[in-house]
Design an enzyme around this catalytic site. Structure first.
Site, PDB file in Angstrom:
ATOM      1  N   HIS A 136       0.827  -1.203   0.000  1.00  0.00           N
ATOM      2  CA  HIS A 136       0.000   0.000   0.000  1.00  0.00           C
ATOM      3  C   HIS A 136       0.859   1.250   0.000  1.00  0.00           C
ATOM      4  O   HIS A 136       2.018   1.234   0.410  1.00  0.00           O
ATOM      5  CB  HIS A 136      -0.924   0.019   1.222  1.00  0.00           C
ATOM      6  CG  HIS A 136      -0.201   0.128   2.537  1.00  0.00           C
ATOM      7  ND1 HIS A 136       0.498  -0.934   3.095  1.00  0.00           N
ATOM      8  CD2 HIS A 136      -0.033   1.166   3.402  1.00  0.00           C
ATOM      9  CE1 HIS A 136       1.034  -0.560   4.245  1.00  0.00           C
ATOM     10  NE2 HIS A 136       0.744   0.717   4.450  1.00  0.00           N
ATOM     11  N   ASP A 138       0.412   5.136   1.682  1.00  0.00           N
ATOM     12  CA  ASP A 138      -0.362   5.630   2.819  1.00  0.00           C
ATOM     13  C   ASP A 138      -1.466   6.599   2.399  1.00  0.00           C
ATOM     14  O   ASP A 138      -1.272   7.465   1.533  1.00  0.00           O
ATOM     15  CB  ASP A 138       0.565   6.333   3.820  1.00  0.00           C
ATOM     16  CG  ASP A 138       1.450   5.359   4.584  1.00  0.00           C
ATOM     17  OD1 ASP A 138       1.029   4.204   4.765  1.00  0.00           O
ATOM     18  OD2 ASP A 138       2.551   5.760   4.996  1.00  0.00           O
ATOM     19  N   HIS A 286       4.681   0.151   0.279  1.00  0.00           N
ATOM     20  CA  HIS A 286       5.451  -0.596   1.268  1.00  0.00           C
ATOM     21  C   HIS A 286       4.609  -1.699   1.888  1.00  0.00           C
ATOM     22  O   HIS A 286       3.379  -1.713   1.782  1.00  0.00           O
ATOM     23  CB  HIS A 286       6.020   0.330   2.354  1.00  0.00           C
ATOM     24  CG  HIS A 286       5.012   1.180   3.047  1.00  0.00           C
ATOM     25  ND1 HIS A 286       4.463   2.324   2.491  1.00  0.00           N
ATOM     26  CD2 HIS A 286       4.443   1.069   4.280  1.00  0.00           C
ATOM     27  CE1 HIS A 286       3.609   2.873   3.328  1.00  0.00           C
ATOM     28  NE2 HIS A 286       3.563   2.127   4.424  1.00  0.00           N
ATOM     29  N   ARG A 301       5.321   6.787  13.628  1.00  0.00           N
ATOM     30  CA  ARG A 301       5.357   7.322  12.268  1.00  0.00           C
ATOM     31  C   ARG A 301       4.797   8.735  12.235  1.00  0.00           C
ATOM     32  O   ARG A 301       3.807   9.044  12.894  1.00  0.00           O
ATOM     33  CB  ARG A 301       4.549   6.442  11.317  1.00  0.00           C
ATOM     34  CG  ARG A 301       4.698   6.829   9.844  1.00  0.00           C
ATOM     35  CD  ARG A 301       3.721   6.075   8.972  1.00  0.00           C
ATOM     36  NE  ARG A 301       2.354   6.514   9.182  1.00  0.00           N
ATOM     37  CZ  ARG A 301       1.269   5.811   8.854  1.00  0.00           C
ATOM     38  NH1 ARG A 301       1.418   4.620   8.317  1.00  0.00           N
ATOM     39  NH2 ARG A 301       0.072   6.280   9.069  1.00  0.00           N
TER      40      ARG A 301
END
Length: 310
Positions: A136, A138, A286, A301
């Site tokens: 995917h 983000d 990723h 994150r």
């Protein structure tokens, strides 16, 4: 490293199979960009076209405009940068990310007491294993998906827990011309519902669906800084291609999703405590490998607000 392989893949001669053998077209740099040395740090490539460790930069120290400019060039050229032994705080992580733009607040992950609203925490342990093991990019369900993200590992399992990134420019480059011609002007619908609806009650889901209705993005986006075409559909959030019948849309999407699976387009990073990854969300997808249960893995994150894909 900056050149390209001019020998295209050739299909295996098996009916109803899409496998290819032989060299692939692997281009690290955008068209017309020459390979230049980096002057302010050392770059250690982890693959020929994507992923490099940055050596000689301490993220606890102020980042000068000259250093940021060179890091940005490295980000555009390598798509994901890795920094090891960075004993930074959450605030220092946020400050680094903020150099690239406004920070994003994720609409679905809970904010713990005392936690900055821009920080997303991933805490996996013997009660909850990792579920980020799907290719995917983000938040493509947003009208303006994230530009980039900075991930820091606070606790790593004794084995496992790697993350892979795929160069979606390379994925596009290697598509057959027939497929490129078919998808270059298509758009697709992106929706958070398949990925996050399980986190909410039906009432909460209805509210969020009004706040974040499905959005339409190009199947092939143009990178706003490099001009490269990148494949911009992913199985987490892309639900259908506009203008195609459902069966045809799903068949084409499944074919395009599989392009991220090709190892020649990937880099795999083995985390250590205090490792940091900084990736271009416009150029990559990723996949966080979920192979470490029941061990713990903790990460934070920060994401940077992006622009509308075109």
């Amino acid at each position: 490293m900056s050149g390209m392989n001019t020998h295209y893949s050739r299909p295996l001669k098996f009916e109803n199979r899409e496998d290819y053998v032989g060299p692939r077209l692997l281009r690290r740099l955008p068209e017309g960009v020459e390979d230049r040395p980096y002057l302010l740090f050392e770059v250690k490539p982890l693959s020929p076209i994507i992923g490099a460790e940055i050596i000689g930069v301490d993220l606890r120290e102020p980042i000068t405009p000259e250093l940021q400019a060179e890091l940005n060039r490295a980000l555009l050229e390598w798509k994901v940068l890795f920094f090891r032994n960075q004993k930074i705080t959450s605030e220092q992580q946020r400050a680094f990310a903020r150099l690239w733009g406004e920070l994003e607040v994720h609409p679905f992950f809970p904010i713990e007491e005392g936690q900055s609203k821009e920080i997303v925490r991933f805490s996996r342990n013997n009660k909850q294993g990792g579920y980020e093991n799907i290719w995917h990019a983000d938040v493509t369900f947003r009208a303006n998906p994230a530009k980039a993200a900075v991930l820091r590992l606070i606790e790593v399992p004794p084995v496992g827990g790697d993350t892979l990134w795929a160069d979606m420019g390379a994925a596009y480059d290697n598509l057959p011309d027939e497929i490129k011609g078919r998808i270059d002007n298509l758009t697709a619908i992106h929706d958070f519902t398949p990925a996050f609806s399980h986190l909410m009650t039906p009432e909460e889901l209805a509210i969020k669906q009004k706040e974040f209705p499905p959005v339409e993005h190009p199947v092939v986006r143009t990178h706003p800084e490099t001009g490269r075409k990148t494949l911009f559909v992913n199985p987490s959030f892309t639900t259908r291609i506009v203008g195609l019948e459902p069966e045809e849309s799903e068949k084409l999407l499944q074919y395009l999703f599989r392009q991220a699976h090709i190892p020649e387009y990937q880099v795999r990073f083995h985390w250590e405590k205090d490792s940091v990854a900084f990736w271009d969300n416009r150029a990559t997808q990723h996949y966080a490998v979920s192979d470490y249960y029941p061990y713990s893995r903790r990460a934070e994150r920060v994401a940077i607000v992006g622009d509308r894909p075109f």
